[in-house]
Design an enzyme around this catalytic site. Structure first.
Site, short mmCIF file in Angstrom:
data_model
loop_
_atom_site.label_atom_id
_atom_site.label_comp_id
_atom_site.label_asym_id
_atom_site.label_seq_id
_atom_site.Cartn_x
_atom_site.Cartn_y
_atom_site.Cartn_z
N SER A 146 0.85 -1.19 0.00
CA SER A 146 0.00 0.00 0.00
C SER A 146 0.88 1.23 0.00
O SER A 146 2.02 1.20 0.48
CB SER A 146 -0.89 0.01 1.25
OG SER A 146 -1.50 1.28 1.44
N TYR A 159 -0.82 -0.94 10.46
CA TYR A 159 -1.00 -1.06 9.02
C TYR A 159 0.20 -0.50 8.26
O TYR A 159 0.76 -1.17 7.38
CB TYR A 159 -2.28 -0.34 8.60
CG TYR A 159 -2.68 -0.60 7.17
CD1 TYR A 159 -3.22 -1.83 6.80
CD2 TYR A 159 -2.55 0.37 6.19
CE1 TYR A 159 -3.61 -2.09 5.50
CE2 TYR A 159 -2.93 0.14 4.88
CZ TYR A 159 -3.45 -1.10 4.54
OH TYR A 159 -3.83 -1.34 3.23
#
Length: 260
Positions: A146, A159
């Site tokens: 990401s 994350y």
């Protein structure tokens, strides 16, 4: 030494983890509709069955497994290769989860869960397919990370940490896999409308549909570039942020996200 090349449907199977929803689900459908036989892995057998029913007949093979269980992941890959008589030629390691977090509400269990799925789960899938690809000197592996891995972002303690680790993992693998004839790709999406991003309670710039995200992933993998990142403008803004000094970075991102 033969340079690695992108995998093609005639080379074997495509395998996608995290295929029951979001990006993984859409990529599975798009690959199946373009001629691939796709092995779809996730925990939810019912969702995988519904996914297979949407694809052309026989093009998606459900193979339920929890990516945090190394033995189950390896067995799923072994079983479909044995049943079809075809190797996994393209592996898209996409399984991941996101639980918004903060220092004040730090939850060790939630942190561990994200590390287990996002990072260890990817390593488990790598272990299931990479040795055979190296042995036959062909194959393609795509690691889905990401743009949140470029730098630490608010409410993404676990994350961002796991996605940064995946970026470093793909970069490190590139040195070895290039020489082994296996292509490695890194996929860094920005905000894509999925059940995971639906949890966000803040503005998401350049939010993209899952259909458009899948189109870019499939096209990027076919081109064979190391990194597939999108939306381009958002990704390049965050890439540029990697060289911005901390004295500028923290106030800038804090103001932009309402965290300062």
């Amino acid at each position: 030494m033969t340079a690695p090349r992108p995998a093609r449907p005639e080379d074997g199977l495509a395998w996608i983890t995290g295929a029951s929803s979001g990006i993984g689900r859409q990529v599975a459908l798009d690959l199946a509709r373009s001629g691939w036989t796709v092995v779809a892995t996730a925990r939810r057998q019912g969702e995988l069955a519904r996914l297979a029913a949407e694809a052309p007949q026989g093009r998606i093979i459900p193979a339920a497994a929890d990516v945090t269980d190394a033995g189950a992941v390896a067995e799923a890959a072994r079983r479909v290769e044995a049943e079809t008589g075809r190797p996994i030629a393209l592996a898209i390691l996409n399984a991941g989860t996101y639980l918004p977090d903060s220092a004040a509400g730090f939850d060790l269990a939630a942190f561990t869960a994200q590390v287990s799925v996002n990072l260890i789960g990817t390593a488990n899938a790598l272990a299931a397919v990479m040795p055979a690809m190296i042995a036959r000197r062909s194959g393609q592996i795509a690691i889905v990370s990401s743009v949140a891995g470029y730098r630490g972002l608010p409410r993404a303690i676990a994350y961002s940490a796991t996605k940064a680790a995946l970026i470093a993992m793909a970069e490190s693998l590139r040195f070895d896999l290039d020489r082994a004839g296996v292509m490695i790709n890194l996929i860094n999406p920005g905000f894509v409308k999925t059940p995971l991003t639906d949890r966000n309670d803040f503005p998401m710039p350049f939010l993209m549909s899952v259909e458009e995200a899948s189109r870019r992933i499939v096209a990027g993998l076919a081109r064979g570039r190391f990194e597939v990142c999108f939306p381009r403008r958002f990704a390049y803004i965050l890439k540029a942020m990697r060289i911005v000094p901390y004295a500028v970075y923290f106030p800038l991102v804090g103001r932009g996200t309402g965290r300062r």
